[in-house]
Scaffold this motif. Structure first.
Motif, PDB file in Angstrom:
ATOM      1  N   GLU A   1      -5.499 -14.640  10.405  1.00  0.00           N
ATOM      2  CA  GLU A   1      -4.451 -14.788   9.648  1.00  0.00           C
ATOM      3  C   GLU A   1      -3.114 -14.968  10.357  1.00  0.00           C
TER       4      GLU A   1
ATOM      5  N   ASN B   1       0.658  -1.141   0.028  1.00  0.00           N
ATOM      6  CA  ASN B   1       0.111   0.062   0.132  1.00  0.00           C
ATOM      7  C   ASN B   1       0.798   1.012   0.138  1.00  0.00           C
TER       8      ASN B   1
ATOM      9  N   TRP C   1       1.600  -7.687  12.599  1.00  0.00           N
ATOM     10  CA  TRP C   1       1.278  -7.656  14.015  1.00  0.00           C
ATOM     11  C   TRP C   1       0.010  -7.162  14.180  1.00  0.00           C
ATOM     12  N   PRO C   2      -1.151  -7.660  14.179  1.00  0.00           N
ATOM     13  CA  PRO C   2      -2.352  -6.940  14.165  1.00  0.00           C
ATOM     14  C   PRO C   2      -3.031  -6.650  15.631  1.00  0.00           C
TER      15      PRO C   2
ATOM     16  N   ASN D   1      -3.838  -0.275  -3.083  1.00  0.00           N
ATOM     17  CA  ASN D   1      -5.217  -0.481  -2.591  1.00  0.00           C
ATOM     18  C   ASN D   1      -5.700   0.662  -3.325  1.00  0.00           C
TER      19      ASN D   1
HETATM   20  N1  CTP Z   1      -0.589  -5.759   9.003  1.00  0.00           N
HETATM   21  C1  CTP Z   1      -0.490  -6.591  10.048  1.00  0.00           C
HETATM   22  N2  CTP Z   1      -0.601  -5.717  11.160  1.00  0.00           N
HETATM   23  C2  CTP Z   1      -0.905  -4.493  11.515  1.00  0.00           C
HETATM   24  C3  CTP Z   1      -1.057  -3.773   9.888  1.00  0.00           C
HETATM   25  C4  CTP Z   1      -0.866  -4.478   8.738  1.00  0.00           C
HETATM   26  O1  CTP Z   1       0.032  -7.547  10.073  1.00  0.00           O
HETATM   27  N3  CTP Z   1      -1.164  -3.825  12.535  1.00  0.00           N
HETATM   28  C5  CTP Z   1      -0.318  -6.785   7.699  1.00  0.00           C
HETATM   29  C6  CTP Z   1      -1.765  -7.247   6.966  1.00  0.00           C
HETATM   30  O2  CTP Z   1      -1.155  -8.372   6.414  1.00  0.00           O
HETATM   31  C7  CTP Z   1      -1.946  -6.038   5.937  1.00  0.00           C
HETATM   32  C8  CTP Z   1      -0.523  -5.434   5.522  1.00  0.00           C
HETATM   33  O3  CTP Z   1       0.139  -5.670   6.756  1.00  0.00           O
HETATM   34  O4  CTP Z   1      -2.470  -6.565   4.818  1.00  0.00           O
HETATM   35  C9  CTP Z   1      -0.417  -4.142   4.930  1.00  0.00           C
HETATM   36  O5  CTP Z   1      -1.003  -3.488   5.892  1.00  0.00           O
HETATM   37  P1  CTP Z   1      -2.437  -2.573   5.167  1.00  0.00           P
HETATM   38  O6  CTP Z   1      -1.632  -1.300   4.432  1.00  0.00           O
HETATM   39  O7  CTP Z   1      -3.088  -2.064   6.436  1.00  0.00           O
HETATM   40  O8  CTP Z   1      -3.038  -3.556   4.344  1.00  0.00           O
HETATM   41  P2  CTP Z   1      -4.645  -4.025   4.137  1.00  0.00           P
HETATM   42  O9  CTP Z   1      -5.346  -4.139   5.401  1.00  0.00           O
HETATM   43  O10 CTP Z   1      -4.736  -4.956   3.287  1.00  0.00           O
HETATM   44  O11 CTP Z   1      -5.462  -2.833   3.621  1.00  0.00           O
HETATM   45  P3  CTP Z   1      -6.817  -2.323   3.164  1.00  0.00           P
HETATM   46  O12 CTP Z   1      -7.186  -1.700   4.787  1.00  0.00           O
HETATM   47  O13 CTP Z   1      -6.727  -1.283   2.354  1.00  0.00           O
HETATM   48  O14 CTP Z   1      -7.707  -3.526   2.925  1.00  0.00           O
END
Ligand code: CTP
Length: 319
Positions: free
Chosen positions: A298, A132, A263-264, A153
Motif C-alpha cells: 500500500e 482507531n 510509514w510501515p 475498529n
Molecule cells: N499505518 C502505517 N504505518 C504504521 C502504522 C499504521 O502506514 N506503522 C497506517 C495504516 O494505513 C493504518 C493506519 O495508519 O491503517 C492506522 O493505523 P492502525 O490503527 O494500526 O490501523 P489498522 O492496521 O488498519 O488497524 P487494524 O490492525 O485494527 O486492522
C-alpha cells in the motif's frame, strides 16, 4: 489519454523487507512537491466507478430496521441482528452529504510522527481524519488535536481499553468519546464477527451518556469496492488498511490530500528505529503471513501517487 500509473508493477507484495525503508525514500522532497489537480480529479472519477464515499461512508437509517440480519463481510457464515441501539445510532443522512474541503489530512498511526512537530500543520487542514481512536492530547505537538472523523475498529476496545473489564476502563473510553465533541465516529461494525459485543458496548455507552458524536457504520459493499479499485490498478492488496480506506474515501470530498503517519517500516529514512504506533508498544505485525494487510505494498502505491502529485506524504519532520 494518459493512464494513472499507481504501482508501476503488476507483481504482488515485495518479500525482502530487510532494508525497505531505504527503498522508500520520498521524492520529491517536501518543498518541491506540487499538487496535480488534473490527476486528482481523474482518480476521483475512477474511484467513483467503484464506490461513492457520500453513500458508502455509512449505512442509513432508512435502509435497515431493528432485527434485520446481516452477514459479516469476512465471516459470511456468521450473522448479527441489527440491535435497537445500533438502529438508533444510524445516521438519517450521510455525514458527508455535499461536503467539499480544500485540504484534508489523513493521520496514520506510525511512530514516524514522534518528534515530527507536525501538529500545527495537521490542525491547519480543513478536514482531519484519524484512525482507531488514537490518542492526541499527549502528542498534540506531533499529531495535532483537530479531529473531524475518527475510525474505531472494534479491536481497539480490546487493545486500548482492556475490553472495558471494570469501571475505570469504561470511564476512560467514555472520556475519549466525549473528547470527540461532535466529530464523526466511524465504526466498521459489519466486517468480522469478533467485534459484535464491542460494537454493542460502545453504542450503549454513547446512548446512555448522550455522547456528542455523529456515528457512521460503513456500507456492506465498501471494503470490496475499495479493494476492487486498487486491484484494478494492479495494487494487489489483501484487505485494505484503515488508512488506505480513508484515502480512497477522501478523494471524493477533498481537493488536496495530505498523509501523515504512514510509514510501515521499522527504520526511518535516516535508519533510526521507528515505533509501529506512536502511542503504544504494539510490534510490527504486517510481516506475518496471518496479517490481513499488505502495508508495504500500500505504501508503495501511495508513494507513487505522492511522486505524481496526487497526494502528499509526509514521513519526516514538518517545516
Ligand atoms: N499505518 C502505517 N504505518 C504504521 C502504522 C499504521 O502506514 N506503522 C497506517 C495504516 O494505513 C493504518 C493506519 O495508519 O491503517 C492506522 O493505523 P492502525 O490503527 O494500526 O490501523 P489498522 O492496521 O488498519 O488497524 P487494524 O490492525 O485494527 O486492522
Amino acid at each position: 489519454r494518459a493512464e494513472v500509473v499507481i504501482n508501476g508493477s503488476s507483481s504482488p507484495a515485495v518479500v525482502d523487507r530487510s532494508n525497505e525503508s531505504i527503498k522508500h525514500n520520498i521524492q520529491p522532497a517536501s518543498s518541491k512537491w506540487r499538487h496535480n489537480q488534473t490527476l486528482s480529479l481523474r482518480i476521483r472519477k475512477q474511484i467513483l466507478k467503484f464506490l461513492d464515499a457520500e453513500k458508502d461512508i455509512s449505512v442509513l437509517k432508512g435502509t435497515l430496521k431493528p432485527g434485520d440480519i446481516i452477514h459479516y463481510i469476512f465471516d459470511r457464515d456468521s450473522t448479527m441482528n441489527v440491535s435497537q441501539n445500533l438502529y438508533e445510532l444510524l445516521p438519517r443522512t450521510s455525514p458527508l452529504k455535499n461536503k467539499h474541503f480544500g485540504t484534508c489530512a489523513i493521520v496514520g498511526n506510525s511512530g514516524v510522527l514522534l518528534n515530527s512537530g507536525c501538529g500545527q500543520e495537521i490542525d491547519a487542514h480543513s478536514f482531519v481524519i484519524r484512525c482507531n481512536l488514537a490518542p492526541v492530547q499527549e502528542y498534540a505537538r506531533d499529531v495535532g488535536l483537530k479531529t473531524d472523523l475518527v475510525t474505531m475498529n472494534p479491536s481497539v476496545i480490546q487493545r486500548a481499553f482492556e475490553d472495558l473489564v471494570n469501571a475505570t476502563w469504561r470511564e476512560k473510553l467514555l472520556q475519549r468519546l466525549h473528547s470527540l465533541n461532535g466529530s464523526i465516529l466511524w465504526i466498521p461494525a459489519f466486517m468480522a464477527r469478533g467485534g459484535k459485543e464491542r460494537v454493542e458496548w460502545v453504542n450503549e455507552l454513547i446512548l446512555k451518556h448522550h455522547v456528542n458524536v455523529r456515528t457512521a457504520y460503513p456500507s456492506l459493499r465498501l471494503l470490496h469496492a475499495v479493494r476492487g479499485y486498487w486491484l484494478t490498478n494492479k495494487v494487489h492488496i489483501k484487505r485494505p488498511t484503515t488508512g488506505l480506506l480513508m484515502y480512497t474515501l477522501a478523494t471524493r470530498f477533498c481537493k488536496q490530500i495530505y498523509l501523515y503517519g504512514f510509514w510501515p517500516f521499522p527504520l526511518d529514512q535516516n535508519q533510526n528505529p521507528v515505533k509501529y504506533h506512536y502511542y503504544d508498544s504494539l510490534k510490527y505485525g504486517y510481516t506475518s503471513q496471518a496479517s490481513p494487510h499488505t502495508m508495504p505494498l500500500e505504501f508503495k502505491a501511495l508513494k507513487s501517487l505522492h511522486e505524481q502529485g496526487a497526494l502528499k506524504l509526509t514521513v519526516g519532520q514538518c517545516d
